[in-house]
Write a protein that holds these residues in place. Sequence first.
Motif, PDB file in Angstrom:
ATOM      1  N   GLU A  72       1.049  -0.916   0.039  1.00 44.74           N
ATOM      2  CA  GLU A  72       0.169  -0.128   0.065  1.00 44.74           C
ATOM      3  C   GLU A  72       1.196   1.169  -0.132  1.00 44.74           C
ATOM      4  O   GLU A  72       0.357   2.465  -0.988  1.00 44.74           O
ATOM      5  CB  GLU A  72      -0.967  -0.054   0.850  1.00 44.74           C
ATOM      6  CG  GLU A  72      -1.946   1.160   1.109  1.00 44.74           C
ATOM      7  CD  GLU A  72      -3.281   0.845   2.196  1.00 44.74           C
ATOM      8  OE1 GLU A  72      -4.048   1.480   1.926  1.00 44.74           O
ATOM      9  OE2 GLU A  72      -2.728   0.368   3.380  1.00 44.74           O
ATOM     10  N   ARG A 112      -8.620   0.370  -4.110  1.00 43.71           N
ATOM     11  CA  ARG A 112      -8.175   2.144  -3.936  1.00 43.71           C
ATOM     12  C   ARG A 112      -7.622   2.390  -5.388  1.00 43.71           C
ATOM     13  O   ARG A 112      -7.860   3.190  -6.115  1.00 43.71           O
ATOM     14  CB  ARG A 112      -7.052   1.919  -2.671  1.00 43.71           C
ATOM     15  CG  ARG A 112      -7.382   1.940  -1.112  1.00 43.71           C
ATOM     16  CD  ARG A 112      -6.414   2.677  -0.967  1.00 43.71           C
ATOM     17  NE  ARG A 112      -6.153   3.940  -0.702  1.00 43.71           N
ATOM     18  CZ  ARG A 112      -4.983   4.295  -0.650  1.00 43.71           C
ATOM     19  NH1 ARG A 112      -4.286   3.865   0.447  1.00 43.71           N
ATOM     20  NH2 ARG A 112      -4.989   5.402  -0.596  1.00 43.71           N
ATOM     21  N   MET A 123      -6.359  10.047  -6.159  1.00 45.00           N
ATOM     22  CA  MET A 123      -5.951   9.554  -4.410  1.00 45.00           C
ATOM     23  C   MET A 123      -5.409  10.149  -3.717  1.00 45.00           C
ATOM     24  O   MET A 123      -5.065  11.132  -3.185  1.00 45.00           O
ATOM     25  CB  MET A 123      -4.762   8.071  -5.360  1.00 45.00           C
ATOM     26  CG  MET A 123      -3.530   9.134  -5.288  1.00 45.00           C
ATOM     27  SD  MET A 123      -1.534   8.488  -5.157  1.00 45.00           S
ATOM     28  CE  MET A 123      -1.308   9.011  -3.749  1.00 45.00           C
TER      29      MET A 123
END
Length: 476
Positions: free
Chosen positions: A212, A257, A267
């Motif tokens: 991530e 995401r 984002m």
Amino acid sequence: MAPCRIFIVEDDPWYGEILKYHLSPDSEYEVHLFTSGLACLKNLGRQPDLLIVGFSFSDMNGTELYQKIRKTLPTVPVIVIGRPAEVRSGLHLLKQGVYDLFVKDENTKELLWNAVQRIREKHHLLQQIADLREELGRSYAFGHRLQAESEAMRHLFSQMEALLPFDHPVLITGEAGTGKTLIARAIHSRSARRQKPLVTVDLGSLPAEQTEIELFGQGKGPFADAPGQKKGKIEEAAQGTLLLEEIAELNPALQGRLLRLLQEGEMVRVGGNERIRPEVRIIATTGRNLGEAVRKGMFREDLYTRLSGLSILVPPLRERADDLLPLARYFLDEFCRRNHRPPIAMAGGVKDRLLGHSYPGNVRELKTTMETAAVLSAGPAIRPEDIVFDTRKAGPLLMTEEKTLREHMAQIIHLYLKKYNYNVLEVAARLGVGKSTIYKMIQDNELSPFIERPLTGPAALPGAAHNRNRMSGPVS
């Protein structure tokens, strides 16, 4: 070529005019003078090639002006000039990316002129490189960039050409070793984004807990001792292309995401709250069947739909028989070039041996096979016995690291010793080397990195008792 555009920002108009006169000897230089920081900032859209900035102005100081310039023009060189005390107090600017600091004295004009010439030469060189890339992009079709002659690959190239006008995500599928990454790079190099970065992330090799932050970056934490801000790979690829290898390995939470980035173009960094719009194109590759992964609930259907709008299937090498020998020749020539060896020919029987194999490892296996054959060849041509197809079973070490030819030879000899039950005479005959060479490598422990325990002589070899009569005797 366009003239070199220079901005001088100096609150003393008289001194500024002197610099302007000195730095504009002919039409190759276009110099503009500003007496305030705000006036300079309003004109940054004119894209200067160089800025020469003083230390203090009525509306802001030189450090503030430099930081504002850097946000708009992150790569344009900036030179800061000032009185000796100002330069001493401004040395921190060098760490922030200032090209140079000059004291205002009798040498300033000459120092500035020399710096301008260096920057001009570098700018000219970069422009030539950009023009060359542009010309190559126009002149060379995919078939010139990728080694292929088969009908299957010509069809693939036509698909790649058809998607060039579009800026949508691309999904590239195919078996391991077919060259999916090479296809992705070729698409980027022919796209409108070719002057911008291509950033690659191998999702299959990233630990799940790091993925991530690696992709989305780290935001500023709310506490003083929280980790600092860090850009992720998505931001690094801004305006360019992000290549996500092995997209099927992305966990479901991050799939969501990524889908938001594709749908909304924005984002948020991990732990942050700032919305960022990196404007990036996504190319994804996978060796797995994503449709099957969707049916099993392992991959989001909406993300799969978004990615697969423009999809390419790279055919396996067994369906590209016309490409096999040209590829083999190409890999052999590349190996010789990298290792500064004269060209190596293919002896009779080599081509038939190459064509008779199914290549489960595809193009990657063929590349390893040809490089191994080049190491094994004792003369100006590789022989059929130099073509070893089972080297890929020896693990990832072979031909994936830069080694000397002696180190490659030691690894291959150990592979053959293991295959032929440590019969030195048979291995020497099959490899076309003297048995004394093998005994010497055993004695010098050159084979020990590839086995579980050091080798100090023939008796230490696995199976030595069984093979003692074959491993002893006169050494030639």
